[in-house]
Each structure stands twice: as C-alpha cells, then as structure tokens.
Design a protein around this motif. Structure first.
Motif, short mmCIF file in Angstrom:
data_model
loop_
_atom_site.label_atom_id
_atom_site.label_comp_id
_atom_site.label_asym_id
_atom_site.label_seq_id
_atom_site.Cartn_x
_atom_site.Cartn_y
_atom_site.Cartn_z
N GLY A 62 1.02 -1.14 0.15
CA GLY A 62 0.07 -0.01 -0.09
C GLY A 62 1.01 1.14 0.04
N ALA A 63 2.16 1.25 0.45
CA ALA A 63 2.93 2.43 0.41
C ALA A 63 3.72 2.69 -0.76
N LEU A 64 3.71 1.78 -1.69
CA LEU A 64 4.59 1.81 -2.96
C LEU A 64 4.24 3.09 -3.83
N GLY A 65 3.25 3.42 -3.75
CA GLY A 65 2.65 4.72 -4.67
C GLY A 65 3.40 5.93 -4.20
N GLU A 66 4.03 5.77 -2.97
CA GLU A 66 4.63 7.13 -2.63
C GLU A 66 6.03 7.13 -2.87
N VAL A 67 6.68 5.90 -3.40
CA VAL A 67 8.01 6.03 -3.84
C VAL A 67 8.42 6.93 -4.94
N ALA A 68 9.41 7.71 -4.51
CA ALA A 68 9.69 8.67 -5.62
C ALA A 68 11.32 8.33 -6.17
N HIS A 69 11.97 7.72 -5.14
CA HIS A 69 13.62 7.44 -5.65
C HIS A 69 14.02 6.38 -4.74
N VAL A 70 14.85 5.75 -5.42
CA VAL A 70 15.38 4.47 -4.91
C VAL A 70 16.97 4.79 -4.54
N ASP A 71 17.32 4.58 -3.45
CA ASP A 71 18.72 4.74 -3.07
C ASP A 71 19.29 3.49 -2.59
N VAL A 72 20.57 2.90 -3.63
CA VAL A 72 21.02 1.67 -3.20
C VAL A 72 22.31 1.88 -2.53
N SER A 73 22.83 2.88 -2.25
CA SER A 73 24.32 3.30 -1.87
C SER A 73 24.44 2.72 -0.45
N ALA A 81 7.72 -0.13 -10.15
CA ALA A 81 8.88 -0.53 -11.52
C ALA A 81 9.10 0.96 -12.38
N ALA A 82 8.17 1.64 -12.45
CA ALA A 82 8.65 2.89 -13.16
C ALA A 82 9.98 3.43 -12.47
N VAL A 83 9.78 3.62 -10.99
CA VAL A 83 10.76 4.38 -10.32
C VAL A 83 12.31 3.53 -10.38
N ILE A 84 12.16 2.29 -10.22
CA ILE A 84 13.32 1.14 -10.73
C ILE A 84 13.91 1.69 -11.80
N LYS A 85 13.19 1.51 -12.81
CA LYS A 85 13.59 1.62 -14.30
C LYS A 85 14.30 2.99 -14.39
N ALA A 86 13.69 4.07 -13.86
CA ALA A 86 14.27 5.33 -13.93
C ALA A 86 15.61 5.39 -13.13
N ASP A 87 15.33 4.90 -12.07
CA ASP A 87 16.61 5.35 -11.00
C ASP A 87 18.07 4.10 -11.07
N LEU A 88 17.30 2.81 -11.72
CA LEU A 88 18.34 1.72 -11.71
C LEU A 88 18.77 1.43 -12.95
N GLY A 89 17.81 1.70 -13.99
CA GLY A 89 18.13 1.41 -15.41
C GLY A 89 17.60 -0.27 -15.47
N ARG A 90 16.65 -0.68 -14.63
CA ARG A 90 16.33 -2.03 -14.88
C ARG A 90 14.82 -2.12 -15.28
N ASP A 91 14.50 -2.48 -16.37
CA ASP A 91 12.86 -2.60 -16.81
C ASP A 91 12.67 -4.07 -16.19
N LEU A 92 11.68 -4.08 -15.49
CA LEU A 92 11.41 -5.51 -14.90
C LEU A 92 9.83 -5.68 -15.09
N GLU A 93 8.96 -4.77 -15.36
CA GLU A 93 7.46 -4.89 -15.18
C GLU A 93 7.11 -6.04 -15.99
N GLU A 94 7.56 -6.33 -17.25
CA GLU A 94 6.76 -7.29 -18.01
C GLU A 94 7.80 -8.67 -17.91
N LYS A 95 8.66 -8.71 -17.38
CA LYS A 95 9.95 -9.93 -17.41
C LYS A 95 8.91 -11.16 -16.41
N PRO A 96 8.95 -12.38 -17.46
CA PRO A 96 8.30 -13.28 -16.89
C PRO A 96 9.14 -13.81 -15.55
N GLY A 97 8.20 -13.99 -14.54
CA GLY A 97 8.75 -14.32 -13.10
C GLY A 97 8.62 -13.09 -12.10
N ALA A 98 8.71 -12.24 -12.85
CA ALA A 98 8.67 -10.72 -11.85
C ALA A 98 7.57 -10.58 -10.85
#
Length: 380
Positions: free
Chosen positions: A166-177, A230-247
């Motif tokens: 329920g909280a994922l709609g609030e995610v604006a950025h992903v920081d993996v540092s 998924a859109a935030v992950i794609k924008a910040d990490l460059g990984r397009d996973l939304e349609e990947k089988p098994g995602a």
C-alpha cells in the motif's frame, strides 16, 4: 542392483527424506543386498530447504526475523554441505501461514523478514543463495526485502516510505548506496516456476492478490502501486522489470530480487537437481523410484517426479522410472506414453480417512515399494 530413490515430500504426511526412507525399507525386504542411493528432492516450493540440507548433509540455522505483519517469528534456513550455498524459503519468513482470514492484508504485508534472512546468510560467508519464493502473504514487490538489505525507498520529501504494497505509490526515488557490498556480490538463484509479470491482468496483484485478502479495490490499488514502483526502479536503476516473466512471483518479490540483488530466475526442480547432485548419483542405476503426494497431468509442468525422470534418463536411460504417490490423478498414462515415468502406483492400502492415510503414510509407501520390488523380482 542399484536403486536410486528420489521423491519429493508427501505434503502433510512425509518429508522427502522420510518418503525416501520408507521406499528404501520396502525395497530392502525383497533385495536386502541392493545398493540404495537416497536423494531427497523438492521443486523449489515447500520442503526445498529440508530436502537440500538432507541431500547434502548440510545444516540448519535458526534466526528470529520480522514476519509478514511485522511480528517477530523464529524461522530456519539451510547451509548446504557440498557447496558454499545457503537455501531459503521465503514462506518461512513472509508466508501465508502467518496470517488468518481476519489478519491477511496485502496492503501492509511485508517481505522484510526475507531480507533479514538474506543478510544473515551473507554474514555466514556464503557466495550463493537459493531462494524458493512460493507461498507468500505479500504483495509488496519485494520492497520490504530491499529495505532490510539497506535499500532506501524515498518519498518526495526524502523520507523512507512505510512497509507493504500500500505504500509503494509514495516511492519517488530508490537509493542503493547503503546496501552492503557483500549483498551485491552474492549470487542469488530464484527458484520459481511462476512466469507471471509484475503487473496487468496476469500480474501479481490480479492473479494472486485475492488469495492474500485483496478486494477488487485493493487489487487495482496494488497493481497501480507496483506499476509506479517498477517505473521508479527503471528510472533510477535502469532495470526494466515490469513485464519480465517471473517478476510477479511471490507478490512481486521476483522483481525486488532482480532489481536489488545479483539474481537470476531458474526452475525450482532444476536447481534442486543440480545442488543435490542427482545426475551424478543416478549414474549406473538399474531402477529409479520417485514420487510425491499426487501424480497427475500437472506433474509434467515442472513437478519433482518429472524432473527426476528426465534427469535420470539422461545418465541411466536403461533404468525404468517408477512413481509412488498418495494419489494418482488424470493424465498419469500420458507420462508413461511419453516415456518419462514408466509406471505409477498409489500407496494407500485400502479405503481410509484422510487422517488415517496420513498416519499410515510411511508404512503404506514402504509396502508399495516392496510390491514394486517383488514385481521386478518375478519379471527377471
């Protein structure tokens, strides 16, 4: 004469090791001097940790982590005895078994505890982790797991968002540092036969959300949130996973693992075959016994008996594969017609209640294996 005995668990009654031991008991009554090779198996779902620890003479570790409702739960995972590999079932920490009809809520359920198990495995110096990802209570896209690993999921104000789908709609950025370097280096093998994408009509929320307590309104919200995530992950990490089988496996945990760890997805049975060294142990077999609770038309879609048969026939093509199951369903004949499982036998000895069948499982499996051995003996 060499028998390879490689069953899965009989769910609710026998572990894979107990089933293998029962089959061996029956064979020994007829062939006391036979060479018996026991290889407890699984397909990446429930029982995978037990089977691989048993098959490799590994060890269990116990850890207290956060359950899907953020409550403390004591769970176990395994270290394999023949490699520097840990094996985890996400359901141990984040499974549907921790919630009831009254408490299940995919808006707040979290995979945080699964991330804690990964961290604990890393602290033991493993270089690979196998994760079976069936049976989840969650729909958080693996966000909780990521947060446990040190990933920061930040809102527009730069603050960490809460736990749950329920909280994922609030995610604006992903920081993996802040993720430990060792986490990034460990190879993660996702054991899953689920091919669903993260979102859409075949996605995690639409297909699996209702069984986790999602109403139609929740399904739409969760699906929208995962799309945004998924859109935030794609924008910040460059990984397009939304349609990947098994995602979409395990409420999107597949996405989280692929995004935030060094992960790949493999069929569960293939991983268990590899790490149990079934192929090596089956060389020179005269007969192969396998099985699980039910053998039917679904067996050929990645279930343990099918995987065992395909594997052993590569190295011992002359060895008939015989299945023993608590129940034989539709489609069993197709397995024989395809030359995969040459014969299958139901183990219950007569009509009985489910409770009695469970109580008698070991002796019934042993009796069935004994009769298989007697049939082999008279045919020679």
């Amino acid at each position: 004469m060499k028998f390879v005995i490689a069953p899965d668990s009989f769910k609710g009654s026998l572990t894979a090791k107990e089933a293998a031991t029962a089959m061996a008991t029956g064979i020994k009554r007829v062939y006391p001097d036979a060479e018996l090779t026991l290889v407890p198996m699984a397909d990446g779902g429930e029982g995978t940790v037990q089977s691989l620890v048993d098959a490799t003479n590994g060890q269990f570790l116990i850890k207290t982590v956060h359950g899907p409702l953020n409550q403390p739960v004591q769970v176990h995972y395994g270290l394999l005895g023949n490699s520097n590999t840990a094996v985890i079932e996400m359901a141990e920490a984040s499974g549907i078994g921790y919630v009831t009809e009254e408490t299940k809520n995919p808006l707040i359920a979290t995979t945080y505890g699964t991330g804690e198990l990964i961290l604990d495995a890393v602290s033991h110096g493993v270089d690979q982790i196998i994760i079976g990802i069936g049976g989840s209570a969650t729909n958080d896209g693996g966000a909780g797991m990521a947060q446990a690993l040190g990933v920061k999921l930040l809102n527009d104000a730069g603050e960490q968002v809460g736990l749950g789908g329920g909280a994922l709609g609030e995610v604006a950025h992903v920081d993996v540092s802040g993720v430990d370097r060792r986490v990034k280096e460990v190879k993660v093998l996702i054991a899953s036969d689920v091919t669903n994408p993260l979102t859409g009509p075949e996605g995690a929320s639409a297909v699996f959300g209702p069984q986790k307590g999602a109403t139609p309104e929740m399904v739409k919200l969760l699906d929208d949130n995962l799309h945004h995530y998924a859109a935030v992950i794609k924008a910040d990490l460059g990984r397009d996973l939304e349609e990947k089988p098994g995602a979409g496996a395990a409420g999107g945990l597949g996405t989280g693992l692929l995004a935030f760890t060094n992960a790949t997805i493999q069929k569960g049975i293939e991983l268990v075959v590899e790490y149990s060294q079934l192929e090596e142990q089956a060389a020179g077999a005269d007969y192969v016994l396998t099985g699980e609770g039910s053998i039917d038309f679904q067996t050929k879609f990645g279930k343990t008996p099918y995987g065992v048969a395909k594997t052993t026939k590569r190295v011992a093509p002359q060895a008939p594969v015989i299945g023993i199951a608590g129940h034989l369903g539709k489609g069993v004949a197709e397995l024989a017609d395809e030359g995969v499982i040459d014969a299958a036998f139901a183990s219950p000895s007569g009509a009985k209640s489910l409770e009695q069948a469970i109580a008698d499982a070991a002796q019934d499996v042993a009796l069935t294996a004994e009769n298989v051995a007697r049939l082999i003996k008279v045919s020679h």
